[in-house]
Design a protein around this motif. Structure first.
Motif, PDB file in Angstrom:
ATOM      1  N   LEU A  36     -13.329   3.584   6.409  1.00 54.71           N
ATOM      2  CA  LEU A  36     -13.542   2.188   6.777  1.00 54.71           C
ATOM      3  C   LEU A  36     -12.670   1.854   7.993  1.00 54.71           C
ATOM      4  CD1 LEU A  36     -13.401   0.708   3.163  1.00 54.71           C
ATOM      5  CD2 LEU A  36     -15.433   1.223   4.516  1.00 54.71           C
ATOM      6  N   THR A  37     -13.016   0.795   8.685  1.00 55.81           N
ATOM      7  CA  THR A  37     -12.224   0.340   9.838  1.00 55.81           C
ATOM      8  C   THR A  37     -11.221  -0.692   9.352  1.00 55.81           C
ATOM      9  OG1 THR A  37     -14.083   0.726  11.322  1.00 55.81           O
ATOM     10  CG2 THR A  37     -12.357  -0.767  12.104  1.00 55.81           C
ATOM     11  N   TYR A  38      -9.953  -0.445   9.640  1.00 53.48           N
ATOM     12  CA  TYR A  38      -8.888  -1.353   9.225  1.00 53.48           C
ATOM     13  C   TYR A  38      -8.619  -2.340  10.361  1.00 53.48           C
ATOM     14  CZ  TYR A  38      -7.719   1.570   5.176  1.00 53.48           C
ATOM     15  OH  TYR A  38      -7.749   2.244   3.977  1.00 53.48           O
ATOM     16  N   LEU A  39      -8.703  -3.636  10.035  1.00 55.04           N
ATOM     17  CA  LEU A  39      -8.431  -4.708  10.992  1.00 55.04           C
ATOM     18  C   LEU A  39      -7.261  -5.536  10.469  1.00 55.04           C
ATOM     19  CD1 LEU A  39      -9.128  -6.539  13.458  1.00 55.04           C
ATOM     20  CD2 LEU A  39     -10.663  -7.796  11.911  1.00 55.04           C
ATOM     21  N   CYS A  40      -6.178  -5.552  11.221  1.00 52.14           N
ATOM     22  CA  CYS A  40      -5.021  -6.362  10.861  1.00 52.14           C
ATOM     23  C   CYS A  40      -5.260  -7.795  11.353  1.00 52.14           C
ATOM     24  CB  CYS A  40      -3.767  -5.784  11.526  1.00 52.14           C
ATOM     25  SG  CYS A  40      -2.265  -6.712  11.186  1.00 52.14           S
ATOM     26  N   VAL A  41      -5.045  -8.772  10.472  1.00 54.66           N
ATOM     27  CA  VAL A  41      -5.195 -10.184  10.832  1.00 54.66           C
ATOM     28  C   VAL A  41      -3.883 -10.882  10.490  1.00 54.66           C
ATOM     29  CG1 VAL A  41      -6.478 -12.320  10.479  1.00 54.66           C
ATOM     30  CG2 VAL A  41      -7.669 -10.119  10.335  1.00 54.66           C
ATOM     31  N   VAL A  42      -3.194 -11.380  11.506  1.00 56.14           N
ATOM     32  CA  VAL A  42      -1.928 -12.078  11.296  1.00 56.14           C
ATOM     33  C   VAL A  42      -1.879 -13.334  12.144  1.00 56.14           C
ATOM     34  CG1 VAL A  42      -0.541 -10.085  10.577  1.00 56.14           C
ATOM     35  CG2 VAL A  42      -0.795 -10.575  12.994  1.00 56.14           C
ATOM     36  N   VAL A  68     -11.842  -3.249   6.399  1.00 55.40           N
ATOM     37  CA  VAL A  68     -10.771  -3.627   5.476  1.00 55.40           C
ATOM     38  C   VAL A  68      -9.867  -4.586   6.236  1.00 55.40           C
ATOM     39  CG1 VAL A  68      -8.763  -2.819   4.166  1.00 55.40           C
ATOM     40  CG2 VAL A  68     -10.811  -1.383   4.320  1.00 55.40           C
ATOM     41  N   ILE A  69      -9.548  -5.717   5.644  1.00 54.58           N
ATOM     42  CA  ILE A  69      -8.626  -6.666   6.267  1.00 54.58           C
ATOM     43  C   ILE A  69      -7.206  -6.333   5.817  1.00 54.58           C
ATOM     44  CG2 ILE A  69      -7.945  -9.101   6.462  1.00 54.58           C
ATOM     45  CD1 ILE A  69     -10.642  -8.400   7.872  1.00 54.58           C
ATOM     46  N   VAL A  70      -6.331  -6.130   6.793  1.00 54.27           N
ATOM     47  CA  VAL A  70      -4.926  -5.781   6.559  1.00 54.27           C
ATOM     48  C   VAL A  70      -4.085  -6.977   6.976  1.00 54.27           C
ATOM     49  CG1 VAL A  70      -3.040  -4.256   7.284  1.00 54.27           C
ATOM     50  CG2 VAL A  70      -5.374  -3.350   7.097  1.00 54.27           C
ATOM     51  N   SER A  71      -3.106  -7.340   6.152  1.00 54.14           N
ATOM     52  CA  SER A  71      -2.210  -8.419   6.555  1.00 54.14           C
ATOM     53  C   SER A  71      -0.930  -8.352   5.750  1.00 54.14           C
ATOM     54  CB  SER A  71      -2.895  -9.783   6.383  1.00 54.14           C
ATOM     55  OG  SER A  71      -2.175 -10.776   7.091  1.00 54.14           O
ATOM     56  N   GLY A  72      -0.030  -9.283   6.039  1.00 52.63           N
ATOM     57  CA  GLY A  72       1.190  -9.422   5.259  1.00 52.63           C
ATOM     58  C   GLY A  72       0.854 -10.263   4.048  1.00 52.63           C
ATOM     59  N   PHE A  73       1.851 -10.823   3.454  1.00 54.55           N
ATOM     60  CA  PHE A  73       1.638 -11.611   2.248  1.00 54.55           C
ATOM     61  C   PHE A  73       2.143 -13.029   2.479  1.00 54.55           C
ATOM     62  CE2 PHE A  73       2.217 -11.677  -2.591  1.00 54.55           C
ATOM     63  CZ  PHE A  73       0.863 -11.627  -2.820  1.00 54.55           C
ATOM     64  N   ALA A  74       2.309 -13.380   3.763  1.00 55.65           N
ATOM     65  CA  ALA A  74       2.895 -14.672   4.123  1.00 55.65           C
ATOM     66  C   ALA A  74       1.927 -15.815   3.881  1.00 55.65           C
ATOM     67  CB  ALA A  74       3.314 -14.654   5.599  1.00 55.65           C
ATOM     68  N   MET A  75       2.496 -16.996   3.728  1.00 53.78           N
ATOM     69  CA  MET A  75       1.690 -18.214   3.645  1.00 53.78           C
ATOM     70  C   MET A  75       1.034 -18.394   5.018  1.00 53.78           C
ATOM     71  SD  MET A  75       2.259 -19.015   0.607  1.00 53.78           S
ATOM     72  CE  MET A  75       1.276 -20.498   0.591  1.00 53.78           C
ATOM     73  N   GLY A  76      -0.027 -19.130   5.060  1.00 49.11           N
ATOM     74  CA  GLY A  76      -0.683 -19.393   6.340  1.00 49.11           C
ATOM     75  C   GLY A  76      -1.828 -18.451   6.596  1.00 49.11           C
ATOM     76  N   ILE A  77      -1.934 -17.997   7.847  1.00 52.19           N
ATOM     77  CA  ILE A  77      -3.081 -17.186   8.281  1.00 52.19           C
ATOM     78  C   ILE A  77      -3.226 -15.910   7.449  1.00 52.19           C
ATOM     79  CG2 ILE A  77      -4.045 -15.846  10.207  1.00 52.19           C
ATOM     80  CD1 ILE A  77      -4.423 -18.928  10.502  1.00 52.19           C
ATOM     81  N   ASP A  78      -2.125 -15.253   7.090  1.00 51.40           N
ATOM     82  CA  ASP A  78      -2.208 -14.025   6.283  1.00 51.40           C
ATOM     83  C   ASP A  78      -2.984 -14.298   4.986  1.00 51.40           C
ATOM     84  OD1 ASP A  78      -0.284 -13.393   8.239  1.00 51.40           O
ATOM     85  OD2 ASP A  78       0.912 -12.190   6.872  1.00 51.40           O
ATOM     86  N   THR A  79      -2.572 -15.336   4.277  1.00 53.22           N
ATOM     87  CA  THR A  79      -3.204 -15.689   3.007  1.00 53.22           C
ATOM     88  C   THR A  79      -4.659 -16.099   3.204  1.00 53.22           C
ATOM     89  OG1 THR A  79      -1.051 -16.409   2.172  1.00 53.22           O
ATOM     90  CG2 THR A  79      -2.984 -17.185   0.972  1.00 53.22           C
ATOM     91  N   ILE A  80      -4.919 -16.883   4.227  1.00 55.94           N
ATOM     92  CA  ILE A  80      -6.290 -17.312   4.538  1.00 55.94           C
ATOM     93  C   ILE A  80      -7.169 -16.073   4.776  1.00 55.94           C
ATOM     94  CG2 ILE A  80      -7.727 -18.456   6.304  1.00 55.94           C
ATOM     95  CD1 ILE A  80      -5.297 -20.457   6.611  1.00 55.94           C
ATOM     96  N   ALA A  81      -6.645 -15.108   5.528  1.00 51.46           N
ATOM     97  CA  ALA A  81      -7.395 -13.884   5.838  1.00 51.46           C
ATOM     98  C   ALA A  81      -7.740 -13.113   4.561  1.00 51.46           C
ATOM     99  CB  ALA A  81      -6.603 -12.998   6.800  1.00 51.46           C
ATOM    100  N   HIS A  82      -6.754 -12.944   3.667  1.00 50.05           N
ATOM    101  CA  HIS A  82      -7.012 -12.218   2.415  1.00 50.05           C
ATOM    102  C   HIS A  82      -8.064 -12.927   1.568  1.00 50.05           C
ATOM    103  CE1 HIS A  82      -3.887  -9.319   3.062  1.00 50.05           C
ATOM    104  NE2 HIS A  82      -2.912 -10.211   3.024  1.00 50.05           N
ATOM    105  N   LYS A  83      -7.910 -14.241   1.415  1.00 48.61           N
ATOM    106  CA  LYS A  83      -8.831 -15.000   0.563  1.00 48.61           C
ATOM    107  C   LYS A  83     -10.256 -14.980   1.106  1.00 48.61           C
ATOM    108  CE  LYS A  83      -5.484 -17.998  -1.656  1.00 48.61           C
ATOM    109  NZ  LYS A  83      -4.918 -19.352  -1.753  1.00 48.61           N
TER     110      LYS A  83
END
Length: 181
Positions: A36-42, A68-83
Motif C-alpha cells: 500500500l502507499t503510505y501518506l503522512c498527514v500532519v 494508508v494514512i500515517v500520522s501522530g496521535f496529536a489533537m487537531g489535524i492528526d486526529t482529524i486525519a485518522h478519523k
C-alpha cells in the motif's frame, strides 16, 4: 490490547532506509501491507475550519485507493486525519510520541481512538519502550519515522515553530514528496 515487539526482519523497509533507523519497534494492531502507499498527514493542533475541511475533503477523495494514512496521535489535524481515514475505509498507522502502554500513551484524550484504529485494521507503532512517557524531544524524534515510512507527507496548516515543520523538513531530506495545504 496486546503490545508486541517487532523483530528486525518485520520492520517496514522504508524505515531501514532513513539515516537513523529505529533500534526497536513496538506495535499494537496489524501493520498494513507494504504494497500500500503510505501518506503522512500532519498539521496544526490549532487548525482553522478551512484546514479541517481541506483535510477531510482530501482524505475522502482517497477512498477506494490503496493508501494508508500515517500520522501522530496529536489533537487537531492528526486526529482529524485518522478519523476521516477510518470513515472512508482507509487503514491508519499511528506514531505516538510515547510508549504504547495504557499508562504511557499520550494524549489520554485520544484513548478511545486506539480501539477504533485497531478494529479498522490499523496499528499504533512506537520505537519507545511501552512504558515510556512522552517528553519534549520524543515528538520530533518520532516525526522522522512518520516521514520515513511515507511516500509523501501532506501538511495541513502549521505554526512557524512546530513539529509539523520538522516533519516537512525531514520529508524533503528523505527525498519524499511534500504536499501542502
Amino acid at each position: 490490547m496486546q503490545i508486541k515487539k517487532l523483530s528486525k526482519n518485520k520492520f517496514p523497509k522504508a524505515l531501514l532506509e532513513i539515516p537513523q533507523p529505529p533500534e526497536d519497534l513496538w506495535i499494537m494492531g496489524e501493520l498494513p501491507s507494504e504494497n500500500l502507499t503510505y501518506l503522512c498527514v500532519v498539521g496544526s493542533r490549532k487548525f482553522t475550519s478551512y484546514g479541517k475541511e481541506a483535510c477531510e475533503k482530501i482524505i475522502s477523495g482517497l477512498k477506494g485507493y490503496p493508501i494508508v494514512i500515517v500520522s501522530g496521535f496529536a489533537m487537531g489535524i492528526d486526529t482529524i486525519a485518522h478519523k476521516k481515514a477510518m470513515q472512508v475505509g482507509l487503514k491508519t498507522l499511528v506514531f505516538p510520541g510515547s510508549g504504547l502502554s495504557d499508562e504511557a500513551i499520550y494524549p489520554k484524550t485520544n484513548i478511545r481512538l486506539i480501539n477504533e484504529i485497531i478494529e479498522n485494521g490499523g496499528c499504533l507503532i512506537s520505537e519507545f519502550e511501552p512504558d515510556f512517557k512522552a517528553t519534549q524531544w520524543s515528538f520530533p524524534m518520532r516525526n522522522r519515522l512518520m516521514a520515513g515510512i511515507s511516500k509523501a507527507t501532506l501538511i495541513v496548516e502549521a505554526e512557524e515553530k512546530s513539529g509539523t515543520l520538522i516533519t516537512a523538513r525531514l520529508t524533503t531530506e528523505y527525498n519524499r514528496d511534500l504536499l501542502v495545504v
